[in-house]
Design an enzyme around this catalytic site. Structure first.
Site, PDB file in Angstrom:
ATOM      1  N   GLU A 359     -16.181  -4.765  24.397  1.00 45.09           N
ATOM      2  CA  GLU A 359     -16.411  -6.130  24.874  1.00 45.09           C
ATOM      3  C   GLU A 359     -17.876  -6.572  24.882  1.00 45.09           C
ATOM      4  O   GLU A 359     -18.387  -7.024  25.898  1.00 45.09           O
ATOM      5  CB  GLU A 359     -15.834  -6.279  26.287  1.00 45.09           C
ATOM      6  CG  GLU A 359     -14.354  -6.039  26.313  1.00 45.09           C
ATOM      7  CD  GLU A 359     -13.767  -6.000  27.717  1.00 45.09           C
ATOM      8  OE1 GLU A 359     -12.656  -6.508  27.879  1.00 45.09           O
ATOM      9  OE2 GLU A 359     -14.419  -5.468  28.636  1.00 45.09           O
TER      10      GLU A 359
HETATM   11  C1  TNX Z   1     -10.708  -4.486  29.533  1.00 43.05           C
HETATM   12  S1  TNX Z   1     -10.268  -1.934  28.251  1.00 43.05           S
HETATM   13  C2  TNX Z   1     -11.822  -3.677  29.710  1.00 43.05           C
HETATM   14  C3  TNX Z   1     -12.326  -3.427  31.063  1.00 43.05           C
HETATM   15  C4  TNX Z   1     -11.522  -4.141  32.098  1.00 43.05           C
HETATM   16  C5  TNX Z   1     -10.052  -4.093  31.751  1.00 43.05           C
HETATM   17  C6  TNX Z   1      -9.163  -4.679  32.799  1.00 43.05           C
HETATM   18  C7  TNX Z   1     -11.763  -2.014  28.056  1.00 43.05           C
HETATM   19  C8  TNX Z   1     -12.343  -1.068  27.155  1.00 43.05           C
HETATM   20  N1  TNX Z   1     -12.430  -2.971  28.714  1.00 43.05           N
HETATM   21  O1  TNX Z   1     -13.682  -3.798  31.147  1.00 43.05           O
HETATM   22  O2  TNX Z   1     -11.760  -3.501  33.317  1.00 43.05           O
HETATM   23  O3  TNX Z   1      -9.853  -4.753  30.549  1.00 43.05           O
HETATM   24  O4  TNX Z   1      -7.823  -4.426  32.503  1.00 43.05           O
END
Ligand code: TNX
Length: 548
Positions: A359
């Site tokens: 992300e």
């Molecule tokens: C996505 S999964 C994220 C996290 C969040 C999560 C909540 C991932 C690698 N990153 O930063 O906590 O969704 O479900």
């Protein structure tokens, strides 16, 4: 002892009280709902009186289970536990089994070296077992004379003792002395895991979890034969690990958590204690430092690592993602990551160091890939295998990221992950719509989130990690069950989300696909409820499961 940080400096933020209040209300509502569901005696399958016999209730399902004749073996005041002669690790496994069973049974259960000679429980190393038994496989034989567990390694013996626990009545899980019929049914079991990597992740960054809470989670994992404990140690809302020479990481970066309540961090001694406790349960700790996004807490501590040009980073109490970035074009960033990685690698006996990579919304692909390549090289230089979320796939394989965690639900990175596997990267499957323990069970669940949909127990159970993606044979290293804690401030909330889905994912990772079916699983899972009650674990009494 883990350090909890006081509220100083946080009290001026308006909104904090409101957030905490909302969270508490949500939690209370969550518990209420689960209790209400639990009060409903009906639900599908509840007519299955008593469910399957003791030897057929094991979760995760063993490879083969053959019922024997006779009455089985009853633990008594004369029962001893013998360990493979002179082997200290096998003796440790025996001592752990004895300690657990002494609490509930009140029996003496002395641990001895002279196995074979007398009635009792015998743990024996046996290198004549077929090689396919592997390091985690075992055999368990119970009859009128006792219980014999054999394995090629101490780890195999340990997995076998977890099966033995489940062959005893639920009361065996009690932490105080209770009376019950301590009989192991007559049975022969051969067992080994489908996948070598079976992990669970706990996000200790969004909410801080003390050393004791992490240990409690490790206890739940070891029951179901997980072998990796992934700790998400850093995120926008907090940095949880002390690093020598970087006092602001803990002095400032660790002060907060979601909702504005005080955060906390692990000292070096704390982290070593978690590693030791996990090792004793044959769980390998996989630490994660999330880079280059999810770094707001670092930037509050070391503003010189922020080159966004925006206002100075402030402590963050919310649950948005993707807004922070450690400066990828400043050499001071790589000095920082190099120090952190070298320190963490030195404290970590396991082979993996997770560098996140998820992300990052404020960096173009070329800059992102260059960053991940450099940090992966630092991990390799520190002697560890770089592990990354699926966004790192373009730089995985070869001497880049060695292990990918596939969490995508919309096919994003599927092709890049397959290409990386073609270059030698291996893949841990953690598709959010199946494996994320922070997803709501259904729209009525108060805790959790639902960006990847709702995840019922049956959703969590009914998938095949080998066929989710088109990967070269053998590329799937295993599975992981991540638990993000934006909405989960403590162990009580964690238990509501993890139990009963954690054992569902344990079985996805351990049991042969041919041994798995939902109708059988829900009956075996139902038998775990009384065990959790005896152990004092909370759980969600989901109506899909015919709890006794
Ligand atoms: C996505 S999964 C994220 C996290 C969040 C999560 C909540 C991932 C690698 N990153 O930063 O906590 O969704 O479900």
């Amino acid at each position: 002892m883990a350090v909890r940080i006081g509220r100083a400096g946080l009290t001026s933020r308006s909104g904090r009280i409101v957030l905490v209040g909302t969270l508490l209300a949500l939690v209370a509502a969550g518990l209420g709902i689960q209790r209400a569901l639990g009060d409903d005696p009906g639900g599908p399958g509840s007519g299955a009186a008593g469910g399957p016999a003791g030897s057929h209730r094991i979760v995760p399902a063993p490879l083969t289970v053959t019922d024997g004749d006779g009455a089985g073996y009853t633990l008594t005041a004369r029962t001893a536990i013998s360990a493979a002669d002179g082997n200290p690790a096998a003796r440790q496994v025996a001592e752990q089994l004895a300690a657990g069973l002494r609490r509930s049974t009140g029996l003496a259960l002395p641990v001895t070296d002279d196995h074979g000679a007398r009635d009792g429980i015998d743990l024996a190393l046996d290198l004549t077992l077929p090689e396919e038994t592997g390091p985690e496989g075992y055999r368990l034989q119970a009859d009128g004379h006792g219980v014999r567990i054999t394995a090629r390694t101490e780890e195999g013996l340990y997995r076998g003792t977890q099966t033995l626990r489940q062959l005893l009545p639920a009361e065996a899980e009690s932490s105080t002395r209770v009376s019950a019929d301590w009989t192991v049914p007559p049975v022969g079991i051969t067992d080994r895991p489908r996948y070598a990597y079976r992990g669970a992740m706990l996000d200790v960054a969004r909410h801080f979890f003390t050393v004791d809470e992490v240990k409690a989670y490790a206890d739940r994992l070891s029951l179901y034969k997980f072998n990796h404990l992934h700790l998400h140690l850093t995120d926008d809302q907090g940095w949880r690990l002390a690093v020598p020479g970087r006092p602001a990481l803990t002095g400032i970066g660790a002060a907060t958590e979601i909702g504005g309540t005080p955060g906390g961090f692990y000292t070096e001694a704390d982290y070593r204690e978690i590693v030791r406790y996990a090792q004793e349960r044959y769980l390998t700790v996989v630490p994660e430092i999330d880079l280059p996004g999810h770094t707001n807490a670092v930037l509050t501590a070391y503003p010189e690592l922020d080159c966004s040009g925006g206002p100075a980073a402030q402590p963050y109490f919310g649950n948005a993602v993707g807004f922070s970035l450690i400066c990828p074009t400043d050499e001071r960033t790589y000095a920082f990551t190099g120090e952190v990685i070298a320190h963490l690698a030195a404290l970590t006996p396991g082979p993996y160091l997770h560098i996140g990579g998820d992300e990052v919304k404020t960096l173009a692909p070329a800059g992102y890939q260059e960053f991940v390549r450099r940090v992966a090289a630092q991990v390799r230089a520190a002697g560890k295998i770089p592990f990354g979320w699926n966004q790192t796939a373009p730089v995985a394989g070869g001497d880049g990221v060695g292990l990918l965690e596939f969490w995508s639900t919309d096919g994003a990175d599927a092709r890049a992950t397959a290409a990386a596997a073609g270059r030698g990267a291996r893949v841990v499957m953690a598709p959010a719509g199946r494996a994320y323990l922070d997803m709501k069970y259904d729209s009525g669940t108060a805790l959790g989130v639902r960006w990847a949909g709702t995840v019922s127990v049956s959703n969590a159970y009914s998938w095949n990690p080998d066929t989710e993606l088109e990967l070269p044979a053998g590329a799937v290293a295993g599975i992981e069950a991540p638990l993000w804690t934006e909405t989960l401030p403590g162990l009580a909330e964690v238990d509501q989300m993890a139990l009963p889905r954690l054992p569902a994912l344990a079985e996805v990772g351990w049991s042969a696909q041919s041994r798995r079916d939902w109708d059988g699983f829900r009956l075996r899972l139902a038998a775990q409820g009384p065990r959790w009650e005896a152990a004092g674990f909370g759980y969600a009494r989901r109506p899909e499961i015919p709890w006794p």
